[in-house]
Motif scaffolding. Structure first.
Motif, short mmCIF file in Angstrom:
data_model
loop_
_atom_site.label_atom_id
_atom_site.label_comp_id
_atom_site.label_asym_id
_atom_site.label_seq_id
_atom_site.Cartn_x
_atom_site.Cartn_y
_atom_site.Cartn_z
N UNK A 161 13.92 -4.15 -14.74
CA UNK A 161 13.44 -5.12 -15.50
C UNK A 161 12.61 -5.98 -14.56
N UNK A 162 11.43 -6.31 -14.91
CA UNK A 162 10.62 -7.26 -14.17
C UNK A 162 10.14 -8.63 -14.76
N UNK A 163 11.08 -9.52 -14.51
CA UNK A 163 10.96 -10.83 -15.41
C UNK A 163 11.32 -10.47 -16.84
N UNK A 164 10.38 -10.72 -17.53
CA UNK A 164 10.41 -10.60 -19.09
C UNK A 164 10.25 -8.95 -19.43
N UNK A 165 9.64 -8.29 -18.75
CA UNK A 165 9.33 -7.02 -18.99
C UNK A 165 9.89 -5.73 -18.48
N UNK A 166 10.35 -4.96 -19.43
CA UNK A 166 10.98 -3.64 -19.20
C UNK A 166 9.93 -2.65 -18.59
N UNK A 167 10.26 -1.94 -17.37
CA UNK A 167 9.43 -1.19 -16.98
C UNK A 167 9.85 0.32 -17.00
N UNK A 168 9.15 1.31 -17.26
CA UNK A 168 9.77 2.90 -17.37
C UNK A 168 9.98 3.47 -15.79
N UNK A 169 9.61 2.65 -14.81
CA UNK A 169 9.77 3.13 -13.39
C UNK A 169 9.30 2.18 -12.32
N UNK A 170 9.62 2.35 -10.94
CA UNK A 170 9.43 1.21 -10.18
C UNK A 170 7.85 1.58 -9.53
N UNK A 171 7.10 2.30 -9.83
CA UNK A 171 5.85 2.38 -9.39
C UNK A 171 4.76 1.64 -9.93
N UNK A 172 3.85 0.91 -9.05
CA UNK A 172 3.06 0.15 -9.28
C UNK A 172 1.54 0.38 -9.03
N UNK A 173 0.76 0.35 -10.15
CA UNK A 173 -0.59 0.49 -9.67
C UNK A 173 -1.21 -0.82 -8.99
N UNK A 174 -1.54 -0.79 -7.64
CA UNK A 174 -1.94 -2.01 -6.94
C UNK A 174 -3.34 -2.42 -7.43
N UNK A 175 -3.55 -3.63 -7.43
CA UNK A 175 -4.94 -4.36 -7.74
C UNK A 175 -6.18 -3.69 -6.86
N UNK A 176 -7.21 -3.38 -7.47
CA UNK A 176 -8.17 -2.68 -6.78
C UNK A 176 -9.65 -3.05 -7.06
N UNK A 177 -10.23 -3.73 -6.71
CA UNK A 177 -11.78 -4.06 -7.12
C UNK A 177 -12.53 -2.77 -7.14
N UNK A 178 -13.05 -2.57 -8.18
CA UNK A 178 -14.05 -1.31 -8.63
C UNK A 178 -15.30 -1.64 -8.97
N UNK A 179 -15.80 -2.87 -9.32
CA UNK A 179 -17.05 -3.33 -9.44
C UNK A 179 -17.64 -2.47 -10.71
N UNK A 180 -17.32 -2.60 -11.90
CA UNK A 180 -17.58 -2.04 -12.99
C UNK A 180 -17.69 -2.62 -14.15
N UNK A 181 -17.84 -3.97 -14.04
CA UNK A 181 -17.61 -4.97 -15.20
C UNK A 181 -18.97 -5.71 -15.23
N UNK A 182 -20.24 -5.31 -15.70
CA UNK A 182 -21.42 -5.74 -15.63
C UNK A 182 -21.25 -7.06 -16.43
N UNK A 183 -22.03 -8.10 -16.19
CA UNK A 183 -21.92 -9.28 -16.71
C UNK A 183 -20.55 -10.09 -16.73
N UNK A 184 -19.62 -9.68 -15.95
CA UNK A 184 -18.19 -10.02 -15.87
C UNK A 184 -17.39 -9.89 -17.06
N UNK A 185 -17.70 -8.75 -17.62
CA UNK A 185 -17.02 -8.34 -18.98
C UNK A 185 -16.31 -7.20 -18.87
#
Length: 353
Positions: free
Chosen positions: A12-36
């Protein structure tokens, strides 16, 4: 007797129940043209939805928070609509996803700011260059924020959190690591203010605590996490007393009911995890080039509650299953990390069944 935490077990992470303890870390990938945010991003994140939690790439809470090429924002109706498609795609696969809210501060250029100067706590020029559509350019001198502008940015973080929930995302992570705006306020070499936002360690922590409070007030603290990187010199952050800076930060973030603190381990000269364990009442996410064995060991020892994986997730969309099987990991193509199309983004195959 309390069971030993399992990397592959629910949490349990705050209000959210997670299936496992593995997190995908934030990573800039620069694939949002127009910031969208767009359909390709929705596919990318949905492919990785078996993670207990996905934390998105850094996402600007305001137009003046933009830096780098083609990073997304979360301050306009069109951006909220784009993130809604991402959230729906991840949820359809059973995943959970937080938006990482990232204001780059002085790590930007006028061409990413509609011609305006980047803003920062103080007008201190960082060394280094930034890639632009017309090639590499040196970072210039930013403009020091007026106090009224700081207050407006605090509200922008609160609105970004509201926008994330409106988009169907599960929460937000405040990016206070890697030398971006909150980290620029924390560091004495980039914050030379003499008002209530600078000077003492407590004053330098004020901006981070204020934006965290704004997000928590907007959507509830149990859907808010904070990422920190004490001692990390990235983006010209220098601090002769890291412990003195981060002790009031940890104390200030404690007792608020936040979902987690996410530490990017820069090996500071003091036990920041121990300090957090002593005072912080939420979960701790560890992030430091982990493999399966080390992740399990640090969970078993109580050092952390979840473990984030970064570049391994780029080339292994099914990383949870690969770690579960202790299977070989595919190597990422670094030439396609930033910008481009589906190549090196959504074309990495999963393991055969």
């Amino acid at each position: 007797m309390t069971a030993t935490p399992d990397l592959f077990g629910p949490v349990q992470l705050g209000d959210i129940a997670l299936a496992n303890r593995i997190v995908m870390a934030p990573m800039t990938r620069s694939r949002a043209p127009g910031n969208l945010p767009n359909a390709l991003m929705a596919e990318y994140y949905a492919q990785r939805a078996s993670a207990g939690l996905i934390i998105t790439e850094g996402t600007a809470p305001a137009a003046n928070g933009r830096g780098y090429i083609d990073i997304p924002g979360i301050y306009s109706e069109a951006q909220v609509a784009g993130w809604r498609a991402v959230a729906d795609a991840v949820h359809a696969k059973g995943g959970r996803i937080f938006a990482q809210v990232m204001h780059v501060g002085r790590i930007s250029l006028p061409e990413f700011q509609d011609g305006a100067e980047p803003v920062a706590p103080s007008a201190v020029t960082p060394p280094g260059q930034m890639y632009t559509p017309s090639g590499m350019k040196p970072l210039g001198q930013p403009r020091a924020l007026e106090e009224a502008e700081i207050e407006a940015l605090v509200e922008a973080y609160g609105q970004a959190a509201r926008n994330a929930i409106a988009a169907g995302l599960d929460g937000v992570e405040i990016h206070a690591a890697n030398g971006y705006l909150p980290g620029q306020f924390l560091a004495p070499n980039s914050n030379q203010r003499i008002d209530r936002w600078g000077g003492s360690a407590e004053n330098r922590a004020r901006f981070l605590l204020a934006i965290t409070d704004a997000a928590a007030k907007a959507i509830g603290p149990a859907r808010v996490g904070v990422r920190l990187s004490p001692g990390n010199p990235f983006n010209d952050i220098a601090d002769p007393d890291v412990e003195g800076t981060y002790t009031p930060v940890i104390h200030g973030l404690s007792g608020k009911g936040l979902a987690y603190l996410h530490f990017l381990d820069a090996k500071p000269a003091f036990d920041v995890i121990g300090l957090a364990r002593q005072h912080f009442d939420g979960k701790i996410i560890l992030n430091a080039g982990y493999d399966r064995a080390r992740a399990q060991a640090d969970l078993a020892s109580g050092r952390g509650d979840l473990v984030a994986f970064g570049s391994k997730y780029i080339s292994n969309p099914d990383l949870v299953e690969r770690l579960r099987r202790d299977a070989p990991l595919a190597a990422p193509d670094q030439a396609t990390f930033y910008g481009g199309d589906a190549r090196g983004y959504t074309d990495y195959p999963a393991l055969a069944a």
